[in-house]
Scaffold this motif. Sequence first.
Motif, short mmCIF file in Angstrom:
data_model
loop_
_atom_site.label_atom_id
_atom_site.label_comp_id
_atom_site.label_asym_id
_atom_site.label_seq_id
_atom_site.Cartn_x
_atom_site.Cartn_y
_atom_site.Cartn_z
N SER A 120 0.80 -1.21 0.00
CA SER A 120 0.00 0.00 0.00
C SER A 120 0.84 1.27 0.00
O SER A 120 0.33 2.35 -0.26
CB SER A 120 -0.94 0.01 1.21
N LEU A 121 2.14 1.17 0.29
CA LEU A 121 3.00 2.34 0.32
C LEU A 121 3.30 2.80 -1.11
O LEU A 121 3.66 2.00 -1.96
CB LEU A 121 4.31 2.04 1.04
N PRO A 122 3.19 4.11 -1.36
CA PRO A 122 3.54 4.62 -2.69
C PRO A 122 5.04 4.58 -2.91
O PRO A 122 5.81 4.59 -1.94
CB PRO A 122 3.01 6.06 -2.66
N PRO A 123 5.52 4.52 -4.14
CA PRO A 123 6.96 4.50 -4.38
C PRO A 123 7.60 5.83 -3.99
O PRO A 123 7.02 6.90 -4.26
CB PRO A 123 7.06 4.25 -5.90
N VAL A 181 8.08 9.30 5.22
CA VAL A 181 9.19 8.55 4.63
C VAL A 181 8.98 7.06 4.83
O VAL A 181 8.20 6.63 5.68
CB VAL A 181 10.55 8.97 5.24
N ILE A 182 9.69 6.28 4.03
CA ILE A 182 9.73 4.83 4.22
C ILE A 182 11.04 4.52 4.93
O ILE A 182 12.12 4.85 4.44
CB ILE A 182 9.67 4.07 2.89
N ARG A 183 10.93 3.91 6.12
CA ARG A 183 12.10 3.57 6.93
C ARG A 183 11.97 2.13 7.39
O ARG A 183 10.98 1.76 8.03
CB ARG A 183 12.21 4.50 8.13
N ASN A 184 12.93 1.29 7.04
CA ASN A 184 12.88 -0.15 7.38
C ASN A 184 11.61 -0.79 6.86
O ASN A 184 11.00 -1.64 7.53
CB ASN A 184 12.99 -0.34 8.90
N GLY A 185 11.17 -0.36 5.67
CA GLY A 185 10.01 -0.98 5.05
C GLY A 185 8.68 -0.50 5.58
O GLY A 185 7.63 -1.00 5.16
#
Length: 212
Positions: A120-123, A181-185
Amino acid sequence: MKMTEENNMGHSTITVEDVQTLVKKKDEIEEQIKAYYDVLEDQGVGTEGPLVDEEGFPRADVNVYQIRTARHSISCLQNDHKAIMVEIEEALHKLHSREKAKRKQDEAEADPEVMEQEVSLPPPFARVDAVTQGSPACRAGLSLGDEIIEFGSVNTGNFQNLQNIASVVQHSEGKPLRVAVIRNGQRTQISLTPQHWSGRGLLGCNIVPIQR
């Protein structure tokens, strides 16, 4: 001992308390065996000493009945001891197998949640490749390697180049910006306020675009 085996091993769910109960019974059996060995030692015959004299008559210097009873009891108790050791081994095996299965189930239940979040996380469109100690970015909790998916009004859908971020920063001096942000997935959200500090710029970090 057969009753003990049926009562304990018949249960589909073995608990730690069940194992402790079996170990306690094992200890009791070992104490009984020792007590009977003490009887034989006191009589001075052990488990193999003869109970008749040279003429074939029962020895008068020992308690033949007590010795025979002790020897028979030791034999029975040793069988009980072997049986309960098997019970303990099987109970421990069941206990460990259940714990292992539970761990696998917990991991299986957790994995879909992580996968669903990752899907579900956007790139990300940019990455933090430097954060200066004591800077606004550092105080806000931005970390080296964070992949940006949202920076104020800039997101994956409308990002074109770093000038988009620079423009948002210039127009938001002294105002908190929502940065995701994306951090550790996993998605991590922080509040970053652009402002003057002892170093260069309003953020104190270096952001580079991610080529897609």
